[in-house]
Design a protein around this motif. Structure first.
Motif, PDB file in Angstrom:
ATOM      1  N   ASP A 175      -7.023   7.613   1.524  1.00 56.16           N
ATOM      2  CA  ASP A 175      -7.340   6.239   1.917  1.00 56.16           C
ATOM      3  C   ASP A 175      -6.240   5.751   2.872  1.00 56.16           C
ATOM      4  O   ASP A 175      -5.101   6.233   2.812  1.00 56.16           O
ATOM      5  CB  ASP A 175      -7.417   5.350   0.681  1.00 56.16           C
ATOM      6  CG  ASP A 175      -8.117   4.024   0.965  1.00 56.16           C
ATOM      7  OD1 ASP A 175      -8.689   3.871   2.060  1.00 56.16           O
ATOM      8  OD2 ASP A 175      -8.078   3.139   0.078  1.00 56.16           O
ATOM      9  N   PHE A 176      -6.555   4.795   3.734  1.00 55.01           N
ATOM     10  CA  PHE A 176      -5.562   4.358   4.715  1.00 55.01           C
ATOM     11  C   PHE A 176      -5.677   2.862   4.961  1.00 55.01           C
ATOM     12  O   PHE A 176      -6.698   2.230   4.658  1.00 55.01           O
ATOM     13  CB  PHE A 176      -5.731   5.120   6.034  1.00 55.01           C
ATOM     14  CG  PHE A 176      -7.034   4.842   6.740  1.00 55.01           C
ATOM     15  CD1 PHE A 176      -7.176   3.761   7.609  1.00 55.01           C
ATOM     16  CD2 PHE A 176      -8.138   5.662   6.540  1.00 55.01           C
ATOM     17  CE1 PHE A 176      -8.380   3.499   8.242  1.00 55.01           C
ATOM     18  CE2 PHE A 176      -9.346   5.413   7.176  1.00 55.01           C
ATOM     19  CZ  PHE A 176      -9.466   4.324   8.029  1.00 55.01           C
ATOM     20  N   ARG A 177      -4.601   2.302   5.543  1.00 60.69           N
ATOM     21  CA  ARG A 177      -4.565   0.918   5.975  1.00 60.69           C
ATOM     22  C   ARG A 177      -3.808   0.829   7.303  1.00 60.69           C
ATOM     23  O   ARG A 177      -2.737   1.427   7.454  1.00 60.69           O
ATOM     24  CB  ARG A 177      -3.858   0.018   4.949  1.00 60.69           C
ATOM     25  CG  ARG A 177      -4.518  -0.064   3.600  1.00 60.69           C
ATOM     26  CD  ARG A 177      -5.840  -0.813   3.635  1.00 60.69           C
ATOM     27  NE  ARG A 177      -6.397  -0.978   2.297  1.00 60.69           N
ATOM     28  CZ  ARG A 177      -7.183  -0.101   1.688  1.00 60.69           C
ATOM     29  NH1 ARG A 177      -7.513   1.039   2.320  1.00 60.69           N
ATOM     30  NH2 ARG A 177      -7.643  -0.330   0.483  1.00 60.69           N
ATOM     31  N   LEU A 222      -0.845   3.515   7.263  1.00 58.70           N
ATOM     32  CA  LEU A 222      -0.403   4.175   6.043  1.00 58.70           C
ATOM     33  C   LEU A 222      -1.561   4.974   5.453  1.00 58.70           C
ATOM     34  O   LEU A 222      -2.714   4.516   5.485  1.00 58.70           O
ATOM     35  CB  LEU A 222       0.077   3.144   5.021  1.00 58.70           C
ATOM     36  CG  LEU A 222       1.295   2.296   5.418  1.00 58.70           C
ATOM     37  CD1 LEU A 222       1.407   1.072   4.509  1.00 58.70           C
ATOM     38  CD2 LEU A 222       2.568   3.121   5.360  1.00 58.70           C
ATOM     39  N   VAL A 223      -1.242   6.131   4.898  1.00 61.22           N
ATOM     40  CA  VAL A 223      -2.253   6.984   4.261  1.00 61.22           C
ATOM     41  C   VAL A 223      -1.770   7.344   2.861  1.00 61.22           C
ATOM     42  O   VAL A 223      -0.647   7.838   2.697  1.00 61.22           O
ATOM     43  CB  VAL A 223      -2.493   8.278   5.072  1.00 61.22           C
ATOM     44  CG1 VAL A 223      -3.551   9.139   4.393  1.00 61.22           C
ATOM     45  CG2 VAL A 223      -2.895   7.959   6.506  1.00 61.22           C
ATOM     46  N   ASP A 224      -2.614   7.100   1.842  1.00 56.89           N
ATOM     47  CA  ASP A 224      -2.187   7.429   0.485  1.00 56.89           C
ATOM     48  C   ASP A 224      -2.577   8.858   0.122  1.00 56.89           C
ATOM     49  O   ASP A 224      -3.206   9.584   0.910  1.00 56.89           O
ATOM     50  CB  ASP A 224      -2.712   6.400  -0.529  1.00 56.89           C
ATOM     51  CG  ASP A 224      -4.209   6.501  -0.795  1.00 56.89           C
ATOM     52  OD1 ASP A 224      -4.855   7.469  -0.352  1.00 56.89           O
ATOM     53  OD2 ASP A 224      -4.749   5.587  -1.452  1.00 56.89           O
ATOM     54  N   ALA A 225      -2.215   9.265  -1.088  1.00 54.72           N
ATOM     55  CA  ALA A 225      -2.400  10.657  -1.505  1.00 54.72           C
ATOM     56  C   ALA A 225      -3.867  11.052  -1.557  1.00 54.72           C
ATOM     57  O   ALA A 225      -4.206  12.233  -1.435  1.00 54.72           O
ATOM     58  CB  ALA A 225      -1.746  10.871  -2.873  1.00 54.72           C
ATOM     59  N   PHE A 275       0.876  -1.179   0.000  1.00 53.29           N
ATOM     60  CA  PHE A 275       0.000   0.000   0.000  1.00 53.29           C
ATOM     61  C   PHE A 275       0.907   1.221   0.000  1.00 53.29           C
ATOM     62  O   PHE A 275       1.684   1.442   0.939  1.00 53.29           O
ATOM     63  CB  PHE A 275      -0.901  -0.008   1.238  1.00 53.29           C
ATOM     64  CG  PHE A 275      -1.912   1.103   1.251  1.00 53.29           C
ATOM     65  CD1 PHE A 275      -3.105   0.989   0.561  1.00 53.29           C
ATOM     66  CD2 PHE A 275      -1.676   2.279   1.964  1.00 53.29           C
ATOM     67  CE1 PHE A 275      -4.054   2.006   0.577  1.00 53.29           C
ATOM     68  CE2 PHE A 275      -2.601   3.303   1.977  1.00 53.29           C
ATOM     69  CZ  PHE A 275      -3.797   3.167   1.278  1.00 53.29           C
ATOM     70  N   ASP A 276       0.836   1.997  -1.052  1.00 51.14           N
ATOM     71  CA  ASP A 276       1.746   3.124  -1.241  1.00 51.14           C
ATOM     72  C   ASP A 276       1.219   4.348  -0.485  1.00 51.14           C
ATOM     73  O   ASP A 276       0.309   5.035  -0.959  1.00 51.14           O
ATOM     74  CB  ASP A 276       1.878   3.443  -2.727  1.00 51.14           C
ATOM     75  CG  ASP A 276       2.990   4.441  -3.005  1.00 51.14           C
ATOM     76  OD1 ASP A 276       3.751   4.760  -2.070  1.00 51.14           O
ATOM     77  OD2 ASP A 276       3.100   4.895  -4.160  1.00 51.14           O
ATOM     78  N   GLY A 277       1.769   4.600   0.700  1.00 53.13           N
ATOM     79  CA  GLY A 277       1.300   5.725   1.493  1.00 53.13           C
ATOM     80  C   GLY A 277       2.330   6.183   2.497  1.00 53.13           C
ATOM     81  O   GLY A 277       3.351   5.526   2.717  1.00 53.13           O
ATOM     82  N   SER A 278       2.060   7.313   3.106  1.00 54.80           N
ATOM     83  CA  SER A 278       2.931   7.836   4.166  1.00 54.80           C
ATOM     84  C   SER A 278       2.636   7.098   5.466  1.00 54.80           C
ATOM     85  O   SER A 278       1.523   6.622   5.704  1.00 54.80           O
ATOM     86  CB  SER A 278       2.705   9.338   4.345  1.00 54.80           C
ATOM     87  OG  SER A 278       1.337   9.617   4.614  1.00 54.80           O
TER      88      SER A 278
END
Length: 390
Positions: free
Chosen positions: A260-262, A254-257, A181-184
């Motif tokens: 959305d989050f996981r 994680l939070v994407d641009a 999952f691509d996020g911060s």
């Protein structure tokens, strides 16, 4: 005099030791590293291997402690919880819940049951088939910490190689394979009372030296109120589903641009590397005091509304290659700082994720600079090796 046993002795446990001492409690420390700082600060020391539940139970039985307090690693919490169940110490969940929270596969299954948003995953055993999940994937040993052994794979061949590497490690029988999952990265520290969040903190986190080990973080966070409230709803849902007792529940997500989050990890232990000291500097709230309260059978105090935060970052000084470390410098616009030395100069610094030489806490003038500079601290704080000194 009331007596407590602190299970763990490294530098991150020192605020917990001091929180106990402030109450007039006699503090004993156990751990098999006589050189660690809590042994030097404690009233009494016991040099035992607390990873052995039998040894810890024997010590508790012989010394008749009033309280048992875990520290900042999974082993300390899990073994302490097991022993607490035998002796009736306050502050712990039962063994089943403890193992669910601190076992990667079981935690993810519990999240699914509670309806939490997590990456798609599979638990792979050594002889089992590789999972059928869309690439890219993240492979994690079940006993991974500080990002050790974690890898990202792009195809079936890389997945097979990553799994072989995991299972070649002694004592590793399972791996978690989950969708990338691509996020911060962020963390949420929630102090739970009656399965509701009583007090919480959000922190932004960055892994800029070793890919899966946090080395920079800041409070306050730059997250939106909408994302914070969504995470809170998820955490309260989990607390209710697992019937968690009062105390800390610390998660990473994680939070994407697109917002959305996981949710990816959780723990009931105290986070390491003086995480609580970052929060305390920013908010003035004594994080260590709040952490120890349930283990002492104390209620959480009523709080006035949170005041304005100061803008603090925490940086763990590490390197991508081994070196004989001597000093460090930086050119950051900070108004206050504190250095927590973990090594003397001239000592060998192992490459991340195995070595760290110091923690640096820095106060920035405003939120804009805090959020701008925290992700690049590893570039702005320069480690100097012995051979570089003039």
């Amino acid at each position: 005099m009331r007596r407590a046993l602190l299970v763990g002795s490294n530098f991150s446990a020192l605020p917990l030791l001091n929180a106990l001492k402030k109450r007039g409690i006699e503090v004993s420390v156990c751990g098999n590293r006589p050189d660690e700082v809590c042994h030097k600060a404690a009233d009494r020391s016991f040099f035992v291997d607390y990873s052995d539940a039998g040894q810890l139970a024997k010590l508790v039985r012989e010394e008749r402690f009033d309280f048992l307090v875990p520290t900042g690693n999974d082993c300390s919490y899990r073994v302490s919880a097991r022993v607490a169940g035998q002796f009736g110490f306050a502050g712990f969940d039962n063994d089943r819940i403890t193992e669910i929270i601190h076992t990667k596969g079981a935690f993810r299954q519990a999240c699914l049951t509670a309806g939490l948003r997590i990456p798609g995953f599979d638990v792979v055993e050594g002889a089992g088939p590789a999972p059928d999940l869309p690439f890219p994937l993240i492979v994690k040993p079940v006993n991974s910490y500080s990002g050790q052994g974690v890898s990202k794979v792009e195809n079936r061949k890389e997945l097979e190689g990553a799994l072989k590497k995991v299972f070649d490690q002694p004592g590793t029988e399972e791996a978690i394979v989950e969708e990338f999952f691509d996020g911060s990265l962020h963390s949420h520290s929630a102090f739970i009372r009656d399965r509701k969040i009583f007090l919480d903190f959000f922190v932004d986190e960055f892994c800029t030296v070793y890919p899966y080990q946090v080395n920079c973080s800041n409070h306050p966070s730059g997250l939106s109120g909408q994302i914070r409230n969504s995470i809170r709803e998820q955490i309260e849902r989990l607390a209710a589903s697992l019937e968690l007792g009062d105390g800390l529940l610390h998660t990473q997500f994680l939070v994407d641009a697109g917002g959305d989050f996981r949710i990816v990890e959780a723990m009931r232990r105290c986070p390491g590397d003086l995480f609580g000291s970052l929060v305390e500097r920013s908010t003035g709230i004594d994080y260590a005091d709040w952490f120890v309260r349930p283990f002492l059978g104390e209620e959480y105090p009523e709080l006035a509304e949170k005041g304005e935060c100061e803008f603090w970052a925490r940086h763990t000084l590490s390197a991508d290659m081994s070196q004989l470390n001597f000093s460090f410098t930086h050119d950051l616009p900070v108004s206050a700082q504190e250095i927590v030395a973990l090594q003397s100069n001239g000592y060998a610094l192992s490459a991340a994720p195995y070595g760290k030489t110091a923690l640096l806490f820095m106060k920035f003038p405003d939120l804009e600079q805090l959020l701008l500079l925290t992700p690049v601290l590893a570039k702005r704080v320069k480690l100097k090796a012995v051979e570089e000194m003039k």
